[in-house]
Design a protein around this motif. Sequence first.
Motif, PDB file in Angstrom:
ATOM      1  N   GLY A 103       0.823  -1.207   0.000  1.00 42.63           N
ATOM      2  CA  GLY A 103       0.000   0.000   0.000  1.00 42.63           C
ATOM      3  C   GLY A 103       0.852   1.250   0.000  1.00 42.63           C
ATOM      4  O   GLY A 103       1.810   1.365  -0.769  1.00 42.63           O
ATOM      5  N   ALA A 104       0.530   2.192   0.880  1.00 48.48           N
ATOM      6  CA  ALA A 104       1.274   3.454   0.965  1.00 48.48           C
ATOM      7  C   ALA A 104       2.620   3.289   1.662  1.00 48.48           C
ATOM      8  O   ALA A 104       3.396   4.231   1.737  1.00 48.48           O
ATOM      9  N   GLY A 105       2.895   2.097   2.180  1.00 50.46           N
ATOM     10  CA  GLY A 105       4.218   1.789   2.713  1.00 50.46           C
ATOM     11  C   GLY A 105       4.426   1.970   4.198  1.00 50.46           C
ATOM     12  O   GLY A 105       5.555   1.920   4.670  1.00 50.46           O
ATOM     13  N   ARG A 106       3.361   2.122   4.980  1.00 51.49           N
ATOM     14  CA  ARG A 106       3.558   2.420   6.405  1.00 51.49           C
ATOM     15  C   ARG A 106       4.326   1.334   7.151  1.00 51.49           C
ATOM     16  O   ARG A 106       5.191   1.638   7.968  1.00 51.49           O
ATOM     17  N   HIS A 107       4.040   0.068   6.889  1.00 52.81           N
ATOM     18  CA  HIS A 107       4.755  -1.010   7.581  1.00 52.81           C
ATOM     19  C   HIS A 107       6.208  -1.071   7.117  1.00 52.81           C
ATOM     20  O   HIS A 107       7.125  -1.195   7.926  1.00 52.81           O
TER      21      HIS A 107
END
Length: 142
Positions: A68-72
């Motif tokens: 997704g947007a890369g948070r993890h």
Amino acid sequence: MKPEEDAVGQAMLAFFEKRKSFEVIEREDGYFEVTNTGMYFDDFEQWQKHEKKAIGFAKGRVLDIGCGAGRHSLHLQSKGMDVIAIDRSPLAVKVARLHEGGVMADLLGIPRPEDRVRQIQKLGVDYVCVHTGLDEQESGIT
């Protein structure tokens, strides 16, 4: 996938660019929800309890499936971990790369053979799947 067909990526890009954004979730079982796309950008302190617990198991090189947007991935990178982040949404990958310290993601979603990992994770707001310690000879992933 063409940008106009990438609804999730469009929502993430709009939020990243400070434009109005939301996500509509509709399932075959009748479940329907309109959510705030901002959850894909939450800092660690805002994550669900199960996400915080699962991320604590990360070791070695990690494959983040559906980044997704890369948070993890960004969180793991901030802890000095090596992360391969992939997503089927080209615009989500673009957003992940636009973050300061950008997530390195494979647009094709297929890691190269030399990109061996120790852990595979798929974390979400309502689910967690983490696989660690794969048998190198059986899986080809370490």
